[in-house]
Design an enzyme around this catalytic site. Structure first.
Site, PDB file in Angstrom:
ATOM      1  N   VAL A  11       0.834  -1.211   0.000  1.00 13.99           N
ATOM      2  CA  VAL A  11       0.000   0.000   0.000  1.00 13.99           C
ATOM      3  C   VAL A  11       0.864   1.256   0.000  1.00 13.99           C
ATOM      4  CG1 VAL A  11      -1.655   1.326   1.396  1.00 13.99           C
ATOM      5  CG2 VAL A  11      -1.950  -1.126   1.094  1.00 13.99           C
ATOM      6  N   THR A  86      -0.448  -4.454   9.562  1.00 16.51           N
ATOM      7  CA  THR A  86      -1.416  -4.659  10.653  1.00 16.51           C
ATOM      8  C   THR A  86      -1.780  -6.141  10.681  1.00 16.51           C
ATOM      9  OG1 THR A  86      -3.112  -3.921   9.087  1.00 16.51           O
ATOM     10  CG2 THR A  86      -2.460  -2.362  10.798  1.00 16.51           C
ATOM     11  N   PHE A 151      -8.640   1.639  -1.161  1.00 19.46           N
ATOM     12  CA  PHE A 151      -9.505   0.652  -1.816  1.00 19.46           C
ATOM     13  C   PHE A 151      -8.808   0.133  -3.071  1.00 19.46           C
ATOM     14  CE2 PHE A 151     -12.164   3.714   0.493  1.00 19.46           C
ATOM     15  CZ  PHE A 151     -12.799   2.852   1.378  1.00 19.46           C
ATOM     16  N   LEU A 152      -7.532  -0.208  -2.914  1.00 18.73           N
ATOM     17  CA  LEU A 152      -6.732  -0.643  -4.061  1.00 18.73           C
ATOM     18  C   LEU A 152      -6.757  -2.162  -4.145  1.00 18.73           C
ATOM     19  CD1 LEU A 152      -3.576   1.570  -3.372  1.00 18.73           C
ATOM     20  CD2 LEU A 152      -5.625   2.171  -4.687  1.00 18.73           C
ATOM     21  N   PHE A 251     -18.026  -8.951  -8.385  1.00 16.72           N
ATOM     22  CA  PHE A 251     -17.812  -9.863  -7.256  1.00 16.72           C
ATOM     23  C   PHE A 251     -18.885 -10.940  -7.148  1.00 16.72           C
ATOM     24  CE2 PHE A 251     -14.032  -8.554  -4.898  1.00 16.72           C
ATOM     25  CZ  PHE A 251     -13.632  -7.567  -5.775  1.00 16.72           C
ATOM     26  N   CYS A 262      -6.226  -9.332   2.321  1.00 13.14           N
ATOM     27  CA  CYS A 262      -7.240  -8.391   2.837  1.00 13.14           C
ATOM     28  C   CYS A 262      -8.527  -9.073   3.301  1.00 13.14           C
ATOM     29  CB  CYS A 262      -7.554  -7.353   1.774  1.00 13.14           C
ATOM     30  SG  CYS A 262      -6.090  -6.468   1.240  1.00 13.14           S
ATOM     31  N   LYS A 265      -8.433 -11.523   6.341  1.00 14.56           N
ATOM     32  CA  LYS A 265      -8.054 -10.810   7.568  1.00 14.56           C
ATOM     33  C   LYS A 265      -9.140  -9.806   7.976  1.00 14.56           C
ATOM     34  CE  LYS A 265      -5.018  -7.331   7.926  1.00 14.56           C
ATOM     35  NZ  LYS A 265      -3.783  -6.562   7.844  1.00 14.56           N
ATOM     36  N   ARG A 328      -0.420 -15.068  -0.462  1.00 13.51           N
ATOM     37  CA  ARG A 328      -0.918 -15.050   0.912  1.00 13.51           C
ATOM     38  C   ARG A 328      -2.399 -15.444   0.947  1.00 13.51           C
ATOM     39  NH1 ARG A 328       0.792  -9.213   2.770  1.00 13.51           N
ATOM     40  NH2 ARG A 328       0.492  -8.867   0.537  1.00 13.51           N
TER      41      ARG A 328
HETATM   42  C1  UGA Z   1      -9.563  -6.140  -1.852  1.00 10.99           C
HETATM   43  C2  UGA Z   1     -10.616  -5.092  -2.236  1.00 10.99           C
HETATM   44  O1  UGA Z   1     -11.216  -5.459  -3.490  1.00 10.99           O
HETATM   45  C3  UGA Z   1      -9.999  -3.697  -2.349  1.00 10.99           C
HETATM   46  O2  UGA Z   1     -11.033  -2.745  -2.610  1.00 10.99           O
HETATM   47  C4  UGA Z   1      -9.321  -3.353  -1.005  1.00 10.99           C
HETATM   48  O3  UGA Z   1      -8.694  -2.103  -1.048  1.00 10.99           O
HETATM   49  C5  UGA Z   1      -8.282  -4.418  -0.710  1.00 10.99           C
HETATM   50  O4  UGA Z   1      -8.918  -5.703  -0.638  1.00 10.99           O
HETATM   51  C6  UGA Z   1      -7.669  -4.062   0.626  1.00 10.99           C
HETATM   52  O5  UGA Z   1      -8.361  -4.159   1.631  1.00 10.99           O
HETATM   53  O6  UGA Z   1      -6.550  -3.555   0.651  1.00 10.99           O
HETATM   54  P1  UGA Z   1      -7.670  -7.507  -3.148  1.00 10.99           P
HETATM   55  O7  UGA Z   1      -7.460  -8.244  -1.870  1.00 10.99           O
HETATM   56  O8  UGA Z   1      -6.495  -7.013  -3.900  1.00 10.99           O
HETATM   57  O9  UGA Z   1      -8.616  -6.226  -2.910  1.00 10.99           O
HETATM   58  O10 UGA Z   1      -8.432  -8.510  -4.124  1.00 10.99           O
HETATM   59  P2  UGA Z   1      -9.880  -8.647  -4.767  1.00 10.99           P
HETATM   60  O11 UGA Z   1      -9.808  -8.336  -6.199  1.00 10.99           O
HETATM   61  O12 UGA Z   1     -10.907  -7.948  -3.979  1.00 10.99           O
HETATM   62  O13 UGA Z   1     -10.086 -10.224  -4.626  1.00 10.99           O
HETATM   63  C7  UGA Z   1     -10.119 -10.846  -3.336  1.00 10.99           C
HETATM   64  C8  UGA Z   1     -10.412 -12.319  -3.480  1.00 10.99           C
HETATM   65  O14 UGA Z   1     -11.750 -12.537  -3.898  1.00 10.99           O
HETATM   66  C9  UGA Z   1      -9.531 -13.035  -4.496  1.00 10.99           C
HETATM   67  O15 UGA Z   1      -9.151 -14.284  -3.975  1.00 10.99           O
HETATM   68  C10 UGA Z   1     -10.443 -13.200  -5.697  1.00 10.99           C
HETATM   69  O16 UGA Z   1     -10.108 -14.290  -6.537  1.00 10.99           O
HETATM   70  C11 UGA Z   1     -11.786 -13.420  -5.016  1.00 10.99           C
HETATM   71  N1  UGA Z   1     -12.939 -13.095  -5.870  1.00 10.99           N
HETATM   72  C12 UGA Z   1     -13.153 -11.820  -6.272  1.00 10.99           C
HETATM   73  C13 UGA Z   1     -13.829 -14.095  -6.220  1.00 10.99           C
HETATM   74  O17 UGA Z   1     -13.671 -15.287  -5.858  1.00 10.99           O
HETATM   75  N2  UGA Z   1     -14.906 -13.759  -6.985  1.00 10.99           N
HETATM   76  C14 UGA Z   1     -15.150 -12.507  -7.406  1.00 10.99           C
HETATM   77  O18 UGA Z   1     -16.176 -12.288  -8.084  1.00 10.99           O
HETATM   78  C15 UGA Z   1     -14.247 -11.504  -7.043  1.00 10.99           C
END
Ligand code: UGA
Length: 457
Positions: A11, A86, A151-152, A251, A262, A265, A328
């Site tokens: 981040v 964190t 929100f990245l 999603f 993220c 956790k 992770r």
């Molecule tokens: C997530 C949030 O989307 C960000 O907005 C937030 O800033 C970030 O956490 C954070 O708290 O820092 P990220 O962890 O990079 O981002 O990944 P995502 O794209 O949200 O995916 C998370 C998990 O959900 C992945 O394992 C992905 O494969 C899964 N996923 C996502 C699904 O199984 N189905 C979906 O439709 C979307």
């Protein structure tokens, strides 16, 4: 503006580069001297599309600099952003000791009027706590503390920063609010929505947003299970419900469960903060359990199929999602681990996460291409949705495999093409056209001791 960033992790680094790109002067510090040395040479500690180029561009103009001196980083900064780790306590609560420590470190060097901004993902009340920590050391200093959650998404962090759905500024005083609004002015001038609210609200927005997105994923995964039972197709169901503007289609892709640093956790932290404050979140609590179970259920299905097709498994994907080298809490890694533990012979390929994956799971064999990983294997499991896996040469894959079965845990392979190439295709929540329901008929007889099952007993 003059901005100091404490923490050059995922981040801190992406935010530093993007703030410099917006025209600010950014000094970035990390306690890890090797990391600072590497960044000062132009070496990136993480893979994020476009980041190396952006950092290079802004280093060249002097807008972005890395330093291992806290004093040099913070001394004349108008804004000091804390983006340190964190980790979680055993019970899911967020451990804010690194944020507190960073606050202690910067306190002696803060300039009068500085705004300290908590960007690390923290539980509600942390900004207030950081205010106390700094006041204990610099009681007479004129400073304020704000919250500015990020929100990245990994893999698209630069676009998410530059074209945000919203910016959230948590400020309990006018000075902090105005300063942070100034930081983001280049984005708000281009129409980015910005919500300025109290710090407690901003802190809760971050956790509640991640919990809600994770709930969408958990919901569609359970719907996918139902689709399998009744012969429906989750891709169509997801499209159909997502067309309702009140729901939206983001999603709603069924998969092997959410992972990464993220969602797992943050959902636990949200649930535990809520419990501690007497407002339990049963929806999120059950989501957390279901998400853990899902990875094991899928591993069980694959192991069951191995009884029929053969024990040599090729897993494509180790990263928790595409376009990142991050493993992770990756569902792919959990499944690989379970398959290895159950005695299957597992070969893995991931375009970016191979090195991280191998370090975490040396019990599997790691390969440099999908075709090497699939040679003489019986089952291919697509565990991460890399574009390259959607474009696999399926006839070639079929020609080098021993038996031909695909478990597409991301629903990215064309079922018709896979079947035309001779594969038995198993999507998630998709109809099985050959009706040989391996999971149902074989799983009952399989002597497959899942890690979780033995851990429970
Ligand atoms: C997530 C949030 O989307 C960000 O907005 C937030 O800033 C970030 O956490 C954070 O708290 O820092 P990220 O962890 O990079 O981002 O990944 P995502 O794209 O949200 O995916 C998370 C998990 O959900 C992945 O394992 C992905 O494969 C899964 N996923 C996502 C699904 O199984 N189905 C979906 O439709 C979307």
């Amino acid at each position: 503006m003059r901005i100091a960033m404490i923490g050059a992790g995922y981040v801190g680094l992406t935010t530093s580069a993007c703030l410099a790109e917006l025209g600010h002067t950014v000094r970035c510090h990390d306690a890890d001297h090797e990391r600072i040395k590497a960044l000062s040479r132009g070496d990136m500690p993480i893979y994020e599309p476009g980041l190396a180029e952006m950092v290079g561009r802004r280093r060249a103009t002097g807008a972005l600099r890395f330093s291992d001196s806290v004093e040099e980083t913070v001394a004349d900064a108008e804004i000091v952003i804390l983006a340190v780790g964190t980790p979680s306590h055993e019970d899911g609560r967020i451990d804010i000791s690194q944020v507190e420590e960073a606050a202690r470190l910067i306190a002696p060097h803060l300039a009068s009027g500085a705004v300290v901004v908590v960007k690390s993902t923290v539980s509600v009340g942390t900004a207030r706590r950081i205010r106390e920590v700094i006041a204990e050391r610099r009681g007479s200093l004129d400073f304020t503390v704000a919250s500015n959650p990020e929100f990245l998404r990994e893999g698209s962090a630069l676009t998410d920063f530059m074209e945000p759905d919203r910016i959230v500024i948590g400020a309990d005083d006018r000075h902090s609010a105005l300063a942070l609004e100034e930081v983001y002015k280049p984005l708000t001038d281009r129409g980015a929505p910005c919500l300025t609210t109290a710090t407690a609200n901003a802190e809760l927005i971050k956790h509640a947003a991640n919990a809600f997105l994770a709930l969408k994923i958990g919901f569609i995964n359970d719907v996918a299970n139902l689709c399998e039972k009744v012969g429906a197709d989750v891709l169509e169901v997801s499209r159909g419900i997502g067309l309702d503007n009140r729901i939206g289609n983001a999603f709603l892709s069924a998969g092997p469960g959410y992972g990464g640093s993220c969602f797992p956790k943050d959902t636990r932290a949200f649930a535990s903060t809520a419990r501690a404050n007497g407002a339990p979140q049963p929806l999120v609590e059950s989501l957390i359990t279901r998400n853990e179970e899902r990875k094991l259920e899928l591993a069980r299905r694959i192991a069951a199929a191995a009884k029929v097709h053969g024990p040599r498994i090729c897993v494509l994907g180790a990263a928790f999602k595409k376009n990142t080298d991050d493993v992770r809490q990756s569902p792919a890694m959990a499944i690989i681990g379970e398959l290895v533990r159950s005695g299957l012979d597992v070969g893995v390929y991931d375009p970016k996460a191979g090195a991280n994956g191998e370090a975490a799971c040396p019990g599997a064999d790691w390969f440099a291409s999908p075709y090497e990983a699939a040679t003489e294997r019986d089952i291919v499991v697509v565990a991460t949705e890399w574009d390259a896996f959607a474009d696999l040469d399926l006839p070639r894959l079929a020609s080098i495999m021993r038996s031909k079965c695909i478990f597409d845990l991301r629903n990215i392979i064309d079922q018709t093409e896979a079947e035309a190439a001779g594969f038995q295709y198993r999507g998630l929540g998709r109809p099985w056209r050959d009706h040989a329901n391996v999971a149902d008929t074989v799983a009952k007889d399989v002597d497959f001791k899942l890690h979780a099952a033995s851990a429970k007993s």
